[in-house]
Design a protein around this motif. Structure first.
Motif, PDB file in Angstrom:
ATOM      1  N   MET A   1      19.006 -41.048   4.556  1.00  0.00           N
ATOM      2  CA  MET A   1      19.306 -41.830   5.768  1.00  0.00           C
ATOM      3  C   MET A   1      18.157 -42.783   6.116  1.00  0.00           C
ATOM      4  O   MET A   1      18.389 -43.923   6.531  1.00  0.00           O
ATOM      5  CB  MET A   1      19.602 -40.891   6.949  1.00  0.00           C
ATOM      6  CG  MET A   1      20.962 -40.199   6.836  1.00  0.00           C
ATOM      7  SD  MET A   1      21.216 -38.904   8.083  1.00  0.00           S
ATOM      8  CE  MET A   1      21.278 -39.875   9.589  1.00  0.00           C
TER       9      MET A   1
ATOM     10  N   HIS B   1      18.112 -45.605   3.492  1.00  0.00           N
ATOM     11  CA  HIS B   1      19.216 -46.536   3.767  1.00  0.00           C
ATOM     12  C   HIS B   1      18.853 -47.507   4.884  1.00  0.00           C
ATOM     13  O   HIS B   1      19.056 -48.723   4.756  1.00  0.00           O
ATOM     14  CB  HIS B   1      20.470 -45.741   4.144  1.00  0.00           C
ATOM     15  CG  HIS B   1      21.553 -46.577   4.745  1.00  0.00           C
ATOM     16  ND1 HIS B   1      22.335 -47.423   3.990  1.00  0.00           N
ATOM     17  CD2 HIS B   1      21.966 -46.726   6.032  1.00  0.00           C
ATOM     18  CE1 HIS B   1      23.193 -48.055   4.796  1.00  0.00           C
ATOM     19  NE2 HIS B   1      22.993 -47.649   6.032  1.00  0.00           N
TER      20      HIS B   1
ATOM     21  N   TYR C   1      20.810 -45.472  14.015  1.00  0.00           N
ATOM     22  CA  TYR C   1      21.800 -44.386  13.991  1.00  0.00           C
ATOM     23  C   TYR C   1      22.350 -44.060  15.380  1.00  0.00           C
ATOM     24  O   TYR C   1      23.424 -43.471  15.498  1.00  0.00           O
ATOM     25  CB  TYR C   1      21.218 -43.145  13.294  1.00  0.00           C
ATOM     26  CG  TYR C   1      21.106 -43.376  11.798  1.00  0.00           C
ATOM     27  CD1 TYR C   1      22.240 -43.406  10.989  1.00  0.00           C
ATOM     28  CD2 TYR C   1      19.873 -43.634  11.205  1.00  0.00           C
ATOM     29  CE1 TYR C   1      22.150 -43.659   9.625  1.00  0.00           C
ATOM     30  CE2 TYR C   1      19.772 -43.885   9.832  1.00  0.00           C
ATOM     31  CZ  TYR C   1      20.915 -43.898   9.054  1.00  0.00           C
ATOM     32  OH  TYR C   1      20.824 -44.156   7.701  1.00  0.00           O
TER      33      TYR C   1
ATOM     34  N   PHE D   1      25.124 -47.828  13.444  1.00  0.00           N
ATOM     35  CA  PHE D   1      25.849 -47.250  12.306  1.00  0.00           C
ATOM     36  C   PHE D   1      27.213 -46.711  12.735  1.00  0.00           C
ATOM     37  O   PHE D   1      27.330 -46.033  13.749  1.00  0.00           O
ATOM     38  CB  PHE D   1      24.999 -46.129  11.693  1.00  0.00           C
ATOM     39  CG  PHE D   1      25.591 -45.559  10.436  1.00  0.00           C
ATOM     40  CD1 PHE D   1      25.588 -46.291   9.260  1.00  0.00           C
ATOM     41  CD2 PHE D   1      26.163 -44.293  10.440  1.00  0.00           C
ATOM     42  CE1 PHE D   1      26.157 -45.782   8.103  1.00  0.00           C
ATOM     43  CE2 PHE D   1      26.727 -43.771   9.285  1.00  0.00           C
ATOM     44  CZ  PHE D   1      26.727 -44.511   8.119  1.00  0.00           C
TER      45      PHE D   1
ATOM     46  N   ILE E   1      26.880 -44.124   3.516  1.00  0.00           N
ATOM     47  CA  ILE E   1      25.516 -44.532   3.153  1.00  0.00           C
ATOM     48  C   ILE E   1      25.360 -44.451   1.635  1.00  0.00           C
ATOM     49  O   ILE E   1      25.622 -43.409   1.035  1.00  0.00           O
ATOM     50  CB  ILE E   1      24.490 -43.606   3.841  1.00  0.00           C
ATOM     51  CG1 ILE E   1      24.501 -43.878   5.346  1.00  0.00           C
ATOM     52  CG2 ILE E   1      23.098 -43.780   3.235  1.00  0.00           C
ATOM     53  CD1 ILE E   1      23.667 -42.917   6.150  1.00  0.00           C
TER      54      ILE E   1
ATOM     55  N   ALA F   1      25.808 -50.098   3.285  1.00  0.00           N
ATOM     56  CA  ALA F   1      26.794 -49.138   3.784  1.00  0.00           C
ATOM     57  C   ALA F   1      28.138 -49.537   3.197  1.00  0.00           C
ATOM     58  O   ALA F   1      28.595 -50.663   3.409  1.00  0.00           O
ATOM     59  CB  ALA F   1      26.839 -49.168   5.304  1.00  0.00           C
TER      60      ALA F   1
ATOM     61  N   VAL G   1      27.168 -39.470   3.086  1.00  0.00           N
ATOM     62  CA  VAL G   1      25.956 -39.958   2.422  1.00  0.00           C
ATOM     63  C   VAL G   1      26.125 -39.698   0.929  1.00  0.00           C
ATOM     64  O   VAL G   1      26.239 -38.549   0.495  1.00  0.00           O
ATOM     65  CB  VAL G   1      24.692 -39.228   2.942  1.00  0.00           C
ATOM     66  CG1 VAL G   1      23.442 -39.766   2.258  1.00  0.00           C
ATOM     67  CG2 VAL G   1      24.562 -39.356   4.454  1.00  0.00           C
TER      68      VAL G   1
END
Ligand code: ATP
Ligand code: MG
Length: 337
Positions: free
Chosen positions: A192, A195, A254, A258, A265, A272, A288
């Motif tokens: 995360m 990303h 986040y 997102f 992800i 994305a 993810v």
């Protein structure tokens, strides 16, 4: 046309610590990061175990994986191990781990073994008389590949290691970093963060799988994998944000940007991806993508109440940190280091 050259990447973190929050992050990183002596202890134990296990499985090779090897470890991190058994026979992981659990009783330096029958079964144990914990899996070689991919990301920019260590500590402190309790594994958290850094307007990181396919193809001989990161230079990013700015940006991304229900992800693609209706992503709260196997590494988050708790933590910490710009407001620095 005027072309602006990318600035040279600084050689020290100083350029990225222009504010108190960034200083606090560096302080925590320096106090908590895995030390050379920690790794040496794990490596000694790995070598001894490999030798002993070879008396049962002659072809066995034992690899240290996870945060012990990827540059993202803390002094308190466990040691993840992958036992590679080759040959014609297909080994049932549970059966091998049961054999090893019995065998470990004869080893003077192992204690507290515990077999966990998860999707990837593991044998947990401790080095006798110490707080060093091991997680051993059988032939889950994707863990070796992704460990060295993560290591390449960890060293691609000086900010990555402190940033991720602080995020892991923050998540652990706020009880959203435990896959066995339905929240985020450390591995998911790391992906995360990567990303977020890949998708900034001025990215801090590229997709290393895209830029260096020769270092990260899926079927590379497992013995070659640990050398991959050696061939990858520092990424020259135009993004000069401080560590504190990146931490705030991460929480904000986040908390507000997102789309959990529409996006997947993918650090492989550095973007994305739109969530399709495949079995992999359907009805999943957090998606993810595993960079090699392309399955969902966040599948442990399967309860709405846990998903809501995770989102709430991002929102709350983002709000507090935006107001206070002090790491202590979301993570008690002194209590942690
Ligand atoms: P910590 O410092 O908290 O122990 P860690 O980096 O070791 O963090 P873990 O979540 O414990 O992270 O995972 C250890 C390793 O296991 C990862 O680095 C990765 O190689 C592998 N791994 C974990 N989860 C998955 C998964 N879902 N798919 C593939 N590999 C995984
Ligand atoms: Mg670990």
């Amino acid at each position: 046309p005027q072309v602006t050259a990318a600035p040279k990447s600084p050689n020290t973190l100083q350029a990225y610590t222009k504010d108190k929050l960034s200083d606090q992050m560096v302080e925590m990183f320096e106090a908590c990061q895995q030390q050379t002596s920690d790794l040496a202890r794990k490596e000694t134990c790995r070598a001894r175990l490999q030798k002993d296990i070879q008396s049962v499985y002659a072809v066995a090779r034992l690899y240290l994986t996870g945060s012990s090897m990827n540059g993202l470890g803390c002094r308190s991190s466990d040691a993840d191990l992958c036992l590679v058994l080759t040959g014609n026979k297909r080994h049932d992981p549970i059966q091998v781990l049961s054999v090893l659990q019995r065998f470990f009783r004869s080893l003077s330096y192992v204690e507290k073994t515990q077999l966990i029958r998860a999707k990837v079964p593991i044998l947990k144990f401790r080095e006798k008389g110490s707080d060093l914990e091991f997680d051993l899996n059988i032939n889950n070689t994707v863990g070796i590949r992704n460990t060295f991919l993560l290591k390449s990301y960890a060293y691609a920019d000086l900010r990555i290691r402190p940033m991720i260590l602080v995020v892991k500590k923050w998540a652990r402190h706020n009880q959203i970093n435990d896959a066995s309790k339905g929240t985020l594994s450390s591995y998911t958290l790391v992906l995360m963060v990567l990303h977020y850094l890949q998708t900034l307007k001025e990215p801090v990181l590229p997709s290393l799988q895209r830029d260096y396919p020769e270092c990260f193809y899926h079927l590379m001989d497992i013995n070659m994998v640990p050398d991959g990161p050696k061939h990858i230079p520092r990424y020259m990013s135009r993004n000069q944000s401080s560590l504190g700015e990146l931490l705030l940006g991460f929480l904000k991304y986040y908390a507000t940007n997102f789309s959990w229900d529409k996006q997947v992800i993918s650090i492989r693609e550095a973007t994305a991806l739109p969530k399709n209706n495949s079995q992999m992503w359907r009805n999943k709260y957090i998606c993810v993508e595993e960079p090699f196997e392309r399955n969902n590494v966040a599948r442990a988050v399967h309860e709405k109440i846990k998903f809501d708790a995770i989102k709430a933590e991002f929102a709350k910490s983002c709000r507090i940190l935006q107001d206070r710009k002090d790491l202590n407001s979301i993570l008690p620095v002194r209590a942690i280091i």
